[in-house]
Design a protein around this motif. Structure first.
Motif, PDB file in Angstrom:
ATOM      1  N   MET A 262      -5.036  -0.188   9.012  1.00 25.90           N
ATOM      2  CA  MET A 262      -4.122   1.152   9.177  1.00 25.90           C
ATOM      3  C   MET A 262      -2.022   1.785   8.762  1.00 25.90           C
ATOM      4  O   MET A 262      -2.030   1.576   8.551  1.00 25.90           O
ATOM      5  N   ALA A 263      -1.746  -0.130   8.404  1.00 24.50           N
ATOM      6  CA  ALA A 263      -0.876   0.157   7.361  1.00 24.50           C
ATOM      7  C   ALA A 263      -0.585   0.661   6.597  1.00 24.50           C
ATOM      8  O   ALA A 263       0.156   1.465   6.344  1.00 24.50           O
ATOM      9  N   ARG A 264      -1.917   0.743   5.814  1.00 27.74           N
ATOM     10  CA  ARG A 264      -2.140   1.068   4.492  1.00 27.74           C
ATOM     11  C   ARG A 264      -1.637   2.643   4.718  1.00 27.74           C
ATOM     12  O   ARG A 264      -1.590   3.173   3.680  1.00 27.74           O
ATOM     13  N   TYR A 309       6.262  -6.791   3.088  1.00 28.05           N
ATOM     14  CA  TYR A 309       4.588  -7.873   2.787  1.00 28.05           C
ATOM     15  C   TYR A 309       3.735  -6.865   2.051  1.00 28.05           C
ATOM     16  O   TYR A 309       2.533  -6.922   2.128  1.00 28.05           O
ATOM     17  N   VAL A 310       4.679  -7.289   1.206  1.00 22.17           N
ATOM     18  CA  VAL A 310       4.131  -6.839  -0.401  1.00 22.17           C
ATOM     19  C   VAL A 310       3.104  -7.750  -1.097  1.00 22.17           C
ATOM     20  O   VAL A 310       2.310  -7.547  -1.764  1.00 22.17           O
ATOM     21  N   GLY A 311       3.017  -8.878  -0.451  1.00 23.19           N
ATOM     22  CA  GLY A 311       2.368 -10.217  -0.923  1.00 23.19           C
ATOM     23  C   GLY A 311       1.162 -10.287   0.026  1.00 23.19           C
ATOM     24  O   GLY A 311       0.493 -11.163  -0.527  1.00 23.19           O
ATOM     25  N   LYS A 312       1.037  -9.585   0.705  1.00 23.65           N
ATOM     26  CA  LYS A 312       0.229  -9.667   1.848  1.00 23.65           C
ATOM     27  C   LYS A 312      -0.521  -8.293   1.869  1.00 23.65           C
ATOM     28  O   LYS A 312      -0.762  -8.237   1.377  1.00 23.65           O
ATOM     29  N   ILE A 313      -0.337  -7.520   2.764  1.00 24.19           N
ATOM     30  CA  ILE A 313      -1.226  -6.251   3.391  1.00 24.19           C
ATOM     31  C   ILE A 313      -1.550  -4.911   2.191  1.00 24.19           C
ATOM     32  O   ILE A 313      -1.957  -4.711   2.412  1.00 24.19           O
ATOM     33  N   TYR A 314       0.027  -4.632   1.153  1.00 24.23           N
ATOM     34  CA  TYR A 314      -0.303  -4.201   0.407  1.00 24.23           C
ATOM     35  C   TYR A 314      -0.165  -4.950  -0.587  1.00 24.23           C
ATOM     36  O   TYR A 314       0.178  -4.509  -2.181  1.00 24.23           O
ATOM     37  N   ASN A 315      -1.286  -6.424  -0.982  1.00 24.49           N
ATOM     38  CA  ASN A 315      -1.707  -6.754  -2.319  1.00 24.49           C
ATOM     39  C   ASN A 315      -2.819  -6.198  -2.071  1.00 24.49           C
ATOM     40  O   ASN A 315      -3.722  -7.258  -0.895  1.00 24.49           O
ATOM     41  N   ASP A 316      -3.377  -6.360  -2.694  1.00 26.16           N
ATOM     42  CA  ASP A 316      -5.748  -5.560  -3.268  1.00 26.16           C
ATOM     43  C   ASP A 316      -5.848  -7.214  -3.084  1.00 26.16           C
ATOM     44  O   ASP A 316      -6.909  -6.787  -2.331  1.00 26.16           O
ATOM     45  N   MET A 319      -6.083  -8.440   0.481  1.00 23.86           N
ATOM     46  CA  MET A 319      -7.348  -8.009   0.993  1.00 23.86           C
ATOM     47  C   MET A 319      -8.570  -7.925   0.918  1.00 23.86           C
ATOM     48  O   MET A 319      -8.792  -8.172   1.674  1.00 23.86           O
ATOM     49  N   LEU A 320      -8.471  -8.167  -0.274  1.00 22.87           N
ATOM     50  CA  LEU A 320      -9.862  -8.679  -0.529  1.00 22.87           C
ATOM     51  C   LEU A 320     -10.543  -9.695  -0.709  1.00 22.87           C
ATOM     52  O   LEU A 320     -12.228 -10.294   0.259  1.00 22.87           O
ATOM     53  N   GLU A 321      -9.402 -11.393  -0.539  1.00 23.50           N
ATOM     54  CA  GLU A 321     -10.125 -12.236  -0.466  1.00 23.50           C
ATOM     55  C   GLU A 321     -10.146 -12.487   1.065  1.00 23.50           C
ATOM     56  O   GLU A 321     -11.229 -12.779   1.634  1.00 23.50           O
TER      57      GLU A 321
END
Length: 452
Positions: A262-264, A309-316, A319-321
């Motif tokens: 949802m954040a994305r 959160y660029v290295g987390k929720i905004y990192n595909d 998120m995929l992992e």
């Protein structure tokens, strides 16, 4: 001239923005209180400065002193800004689940940061709560801020956030939605608003792995509710003193995945670059939509900025992992074909044999191999252009017409990313499965996959 004497004077009076797309399924008006407009990019600036003010007034914080606090990042940022202006030092403890960006930002503003393990009890000497408390007894001229039990936290929101929301909505607010951790925002803001209108509903959003919802509903501290979770800044494994549960009407839990997705969505669909807890708040609101009607005016707190959160929720990849992205990958395409064997041709074979193979298997692209290694490719389009110029080319060897190899991509590459590799000049990519076998993915495969 109009200017602020220092950066702390810019805190507060953050804008309210109406949401449209992510809340389209709701019958009511939804307004976001966008708190990353504060100088430290989060709502925590408000209570950080208030806690420093009160400590100074009470003589608990003396000139040249050191602020010590356990923080998930945002409170530390607010305290660091206050420390810069007021002349204090900062030592912060945080957990290893917090984003690297938060730690780097705290260091950038002059704080010393100690990273502690997440998966330990609050009383464990290794926890970030315990380490900060211990440091406060060891560091001379220090003040342990304790945002969890320091009631100046909720007072800041009673004095600032609540009145702002009441004024900005012209008193028409019917619901306040807060993803909650320390309890300061939901309690202070909710208390003020309920004093203005007791019918206003206050909904607190919790995370799975936190005990707050169970405590709210039963009054029991059930540690079986507690387990590691990824969402940052909300939920607790104890009940901070800032909570006044009488102010809250309902608690709702949201999963790590739903909050991240949802954040994305908020960022992409509303143009508001939000942090993890904003995703939790909107996801929780959508889960509670049956309790809303067209005349309602819902205010949702957007606590902080997405840059943390660029290295987390905004990192595909991140998120995929974790299985958070519901996207189709190269692996999905390959599995959808039931792992058909790769059709190849040897560099020593003739072009006519390649044409026959294309017809037999109804394919346009063939990898070229030599000695068991893939060394290049041929395509129907490439051969067509060459044969138009020279019909006798069909008797030539593949090595004479070979084209560059197809790009090799990992199996977890999202289909949407393949546009970087598949274009007019190159019509396919290769991927290798866990057993080391190669598979080809073409434009046709992608169209088929996206159409399913």
């Amino acid at each position: 001239m109009k200017y602020c004497d220092n950066i702390l004077e810019t805190i507060g009076n953050t804008p309210m923005v109406k949401l449209h797309r992510v809340t389209a399924s709701l019958p009511c008006t939804v307004l976001a209180k966008v708190e990353f407009f504060n100088p430290g990019n989060s709502i925590k600036d408000r209570m950080a400065v208030k806690m420093v003010d009160v400590a100074e007034e009470k003589g608990l914080l003396k000139p040249g002193g050191t602020l010590i606090e356990g923080t998930s990042g945002n409170t530390g940022m607010g305290l660091a800004l206050a420390a810069i202006i007021r002349g204090y030092k900062c030592i912060f403890t945080t957990t290893d689940k917090q984003s690297k960006e938060k730690v780097d930002i705290l260091k950038a503003v002059g704080a010393e940061v100690i990273v502690c393990p997440t998966n330990v009890e609050p009383e464990d000497p290794r926890s970030y709560y315990s380490v900060s408390k211990r440091l406060a007894t060891e560091v001379p001229n220090s003040f342990y801020v304790n945002q969890y039990d320091n009631l100046a936290n909720r007072d800041a929101h009673y004095e600032q956030t609540g009145p702002e929301i009441w004024e900005q909505t012209d008193g028409k607010i019917t619901h306040l939605v807060v993803a909650t951790g320390t309890g300061g925002t939901v309690t202070g803001t909710g208390k003020y608003l309920k004093e203005k209108n007791p019918d206003i509903k206050v909904w607190a959003i919790d995370s799975y792995g936190s005990l707050l919802k169970k405590y709210f509903e039963t009054g029991q501290l059930d540690m079986s509710e507690v387990y590691p979770y990824i969402t940052e800044g909300i939920g607790e494994d104890f009940v901070p003193e800032n909570y006044d549960m009488k102010v809250i009407d309902k608690f709702e839990k949201v999963t790590d995945k739903d909050a991240a997705v949802m954040a994305r969505r908020i960022t992409k669909e509303e143009g508001i670059f939000v942090g993890y807890s904003a995703g939790s708040a909107i996801a929780g609101l959508l889960q509670l939509k049956e309790g809303l009607k067209p005349t309602d005016v819902v205010v949702v707190i957007f606590h902080d900025h997405g840059s943390r959160y660029v290295g987390k929720i905004y990192n595909d990849q991140w998120m995929l992992e974790r299985g958070f992205l519901d996207v189709k990958t190269v692996k999905d395409v390959v599995n959808g074909r039931r792992n058909q064997p790769l059709v190849t041709i040897s560099a020593d074979e003739k072009v006519s044999e390649a044409i026959a193979r294309m017809k037999k298997y109804d394919i346009e692209h063939i990898p070229v191999e030599q000695g068991g290694e893939l060394i290049g490719s041929i395509s129907e389009n490439g051969l067509f252009n060459r044969l138009i110029d020279d019909a006798n080319l069909k008797d030539a060897l593949i090595s004479q017409v070979i084209q560059p190899s197809f790009p090799l991509v990992s199996q977890d590459t999202p289909i949407e990313k393949l546009s970087v590799y598949i274009n007019r000049e190159n019509g396919a990519v290769l991927t290798k499965d866990d057993s080391g076998n190669h598979h080809i993915v073409t434009k046709y495969d992608i169209i088929q996959a996206l159409g399913r």
